[in-house]
Write an enzyme that holds these catalytic residues in place. Structure first.
Site, PDB file in Angstrom:
ATOM      1  N   GLU A 170      -6.678  -8.235   1.596  1.00  0.00           N
ATOM      2  CA  GLU A 170      -5.302  -8.724   1.498  1.00  0.00           C
ATOM      3  C   GLU A 170      -4.790  -8.853   2.921  1.00  0.00           C
ATOM      4  OE1 GLU A 170      -2.593  -6.643  -1.125  1.00  0.00           O
ATOM      5  OE2 GLU A 170      -0.854  -7.371   0.010  1.00  0.00           O
ATOM      6  N   ARG A 176       2.436   6.715  -3.233  1.00  0.00           N
ATOM      7  CA  ARG A 176       2.465   7.271  -1.877  1.00  0.00           C
ATOM      8  C   ARG A 176       2.269   8.776  -1.944  1.00  0.00           C
ATOM      9  NH1 ARG A 176       4.846   3.454   1.876  1.00  0.00           N
ATOM     10  NH2 ARG A 176       4.638   5.177   3.333  1.00  0.00           N
ATOM     11  N   ARG A 201       7.580   9.024  -3.285  1.00  0.00           N
ATOM     12  CA  ARG A 201       9.011   8.703  -3.155  1.00  0.00           C
ATOM     13  C   ARG A 201       9.488   7.705  -4.206  1.00  0.00           C
ATOM     14  NH1 ARG A 201       8.742   5.059   2.294  1.00  0.00           N
ATOM     15  NH2 ARG A 201       7.764   6.919   3.120  1.00  0.00           N
ATOM     16  N   HIS A 253       2.366   1.249  -5.523  1.00  0.00           N
ATOM     17  CA  HIS A 253       1.848   2.046  -4.409  1.00  0.00           C
ATOM     18  C   HIS A 253       2.174   3.505  -4.698  1.00  0.00           C
ATOM     19  CE1 HIS A 253       1.760   2.573   0.282  1.00  0.00           C
ATOM     20  NE2 HIS A 253       1.010   3.450  -0.341  1.00  0.00           N
ATOM     21  N   THR A 262       4.762  -0.005   4.281  1.00  0.00           N
ATOM     22  CA  THR A 262       3.495  -0.120   5.007  1.00  0.00           C
ATOM     23  C   THR A 262       3.722  -0.930   6.282  1.00  0.00           C
ATOM     24  OG1 THR A 262       2.483  -0.226   2.820  1.00  0.00           O
ATOM     25  CG2 THR A 262       1.060  -0.694   4.688  1.00  0.00           C
ATOM     26  N   HIS A 280       3.206  -9.074   1.844  1.00  0.00           N
ATOM     27  CA  HIS A 280       4.115  -8.224   2.618  1.00  0.00           C
ATOM     28  C   HIS A 280       5.248  -9.059   3.221  1.00  0.00           C
ATOM     29  CE1 HIS A 280       5.805  -4.815   4.516  1.00  0.00           C
ATOM     30  NE2 HIS A 280       4.811  -4.047   4.135  1.00  0.00           N
ATOM     31  N   HIS A 313       9.948  -0.788  -6.288  1.00  0.00           N
ATOM     32  CA  HIS A 313      11.380  -0.555  -6.056  1.00  0.00           C
ATOM     33  C   HIS A 313      12.195  -0.434  -7.340  1.00  0.00           C
ATOM     34  CE1 HIS A 313      10.611  -0.243  -1.988  1.00  0.00           C
ATOM     35  NE2 HIS A 313      10.281  -1.502  -1.799  1.00  0.00           N
ATOM     36  N   GLU A 332      -2.113   0.516  -5.041  1.00  0.00           N
ATOM     37  CA  GLU A 332      -2.150   0.605  -3.570  1.00  0.00           C
ATOM     38  C   GLU A 332      -2.184   2.059  -3.192  1.00  0.00           C
ATOM     39  OE1 GLU A 332       0.966  -0.936  -1.079  1.00  0.00           O
ATOM     40  OE2 GLU A 332       0.844  -2.807  -2.181  1.00  0.00           O
ATOM     41  N   ASN A 358       4.828  -6.433  -7.290  1.00  0.00           N
ATOM     42  CA  ASN A 358       4.906  -5.023  -6.900  1.00  0.00           C
ATOM     43  C   ASN A 358       6.234  -4.446  -7.416  1.00  0.00           C
ATOM     44  OD1 ASN A 358       5.670  -2.698  -5.387  1.00  0.00           O
ATOM     45  ND2 ASN A 358       4.028  -3.143  -3.942  1.00  0.00           N
TER      46      ASN A 358
HETATM   47  N1  PXP Z   1       0.993  -5.707  -0.040  1.00  0.00           N
HETATM   48  C1  PXP Z   1       0.938  -4.456   0.471  1.00  0.00           C
HETATM   49  C2  PXP Z   1      -0.374  -3.931   0.917  1.00  0.00           C
HETATM   50  C3  PXP Z   1       2.105  -3.669   0.581  1.00  0.00           C
HETATM   51  O1  PXP Z   1       2.027  -2.428   1.092  1.00  0.00           O
HETATM   52  C4  PXP Z   1       3.314  -4.192   0.101  1.00  0.00           C
HETATM   53  C5  PXP Z   1       4.550  -3.350   0.141  1.00  0.00           C
HETATM   54  O2  PXP Z   1       4.414  -2.261  -0.715  1.00  0.00           O
HETATM   55  C6  PXP Z   1       3.315  -5.490  -0.441  1.00  0.00           C
HETATM   56  C7  PXP Z   1       2.142  -6.234  -0.475  1.00  0.00           C
HETATM   57  C8  PXP Z   1       4.560  -6.117  -0.978  1.00  0.00           C
HETATM   58  O3  PXP Z   1       5.452  -6.267   0.077  1.00  0.00           O
HETATM   59  P1  PXP Z   1       6.950  -6.673  -0.240  1.00  0.00           P
HETATM   60  O4  PXP Z   1       7.550  -5.556  -1.035  1.00  0.00           O
HETATM   61  O5  PXP Z   1       7.558  -6.800   1.130  1.00  0.00           O
HETATM   62  O6  PXP Z   1       6.915  -7.957  -0.991  1.00  0.00           O
END
Ligand code: PXP
Length: 246
Positions: free
Chosen positions: A151, A45, A49, A43, A101, A197, A10, A70, A7
């Site tokens: 997931e 949003r 952001r 994601h 999330t 997550h 960031h 996402e 992901n």
């Molecule tokens: N899975 C989902 C559904 C999420 O919303 C997120 C965070 O955007 C992640 C996985 C990844 O989480 P993390 O950034 O804490 O590794």
């Protein structure tokens, strides 16, 4: 082997801190793929952001593994998803003020609108994953809704991670067991099971060792580590830019 979806939200968070052009999530996606990532997750949003619509469009053109979008199951996002055409869409709940999330979808609360969202995405040949807490009734509801993928939310597991494995207590073991049992039920119901997550270099192994879990989505901890392990080189490069070759 367990697959890894990276992901890269960031990377865009850092860019948006300055409304600048760098770092570019597309460059990050290419590097993650070169390092062996099995997929790229972003994601989009509703407040934009971090990831922006143009990022998703450019990622669609460059990602050669799998692009997982996402998104909340809102009319706007469903329309955009059909337009962007990611390989996969992961439906998540979204609250404006949340930092990330916060929990999984409650599939028991509004099954008709979720079923309609799944149908709309699948009609556009986008695979759909439902982000749910590791609760057996949610897994069963996902199967009843006709989903092909879930997931499992590992946030509670991650928050229960002890500082050292010897300190693993009842809460950690209970949260791990919940993920394992949800994954087993998901597989028995014929679902493809993913998880993610809050996973970190320290707590990922017990989750990646669950045979029913095919893929993990990990973001923050990888990007956080990249910022640190890359900092020394970045400072050296700046010194060289300032002063010429050493
Ligand atoms: N899975 C989902 C559904 C999420 O919303 C997120 C965070 O955007 C992640 C996985 C990844 O989480 P993390 O950034 O804490 O590794």
């Amino acid at each position: 082997m367990t697959k890894l979806g990276v992901n890269i939200d960031h990377i865009a968070t850092i860019r948006q801190a300055r409304r600048a052009l760098e770092p570019d999530p597309v460059a990050a996606a290419i590097l993650a793929e070169l390092a062996g990532a099995d997929g790229i997750t972003v994601h989009l949003r509703s407040d934009r952001r971090h990831i922006r619509d143009s990022d998703v469009r450019r990622l669609r053109e460059t990602v050669t593994t799998r692009l997982n979008l996402e998104m909340a199951a809102t009319p706007e996002m469903l329309r955009l998803a059909v337009d962007f055409h990611p390989d996969q869409a992961t439906l998540v709940p979204e609250r404006e003020e949340e930092i990330t999330t916060e929990g999984g979808l409650n599939l028991l609360a509004n099954p008709e609108s979720l079923a309609a969202a799944i149908r709309q995405l699948e009609a556009a040949r986008i695979q759909v994953s439902l982000f749910i807490d590791p609760e057996l009734d949610q897994v069963a509801a996902a199967a009843d809704l006709g989903a092909s993928m879930i997931e499992l939310n590992t946030r509670a597991y991650s928050e229960a991670t002890p500082k050292s494995p010897d300190l693993a207590g009842d809460i950690f073991r209970r949260e791990l067991t919940k993920v394992v049992q949800a994954a087993e039920l998901g597989r028995r119901k014929g679902l493809k099971v993913l998880a993610g997550h809050g996973l970190t270099y320290r707590n990922v192994r017990p989750i990646s060792a669950v045979p029913e879990i095919e893929e993990l989505n990990i973001g923050h901890n990888i990007i956080a580590r990249a910022a640190l392990v890359g900092l020394e080189r970045a400072v050296r490069e700046m010194l060289r830019a300032m002063n010429g070759a050493e």
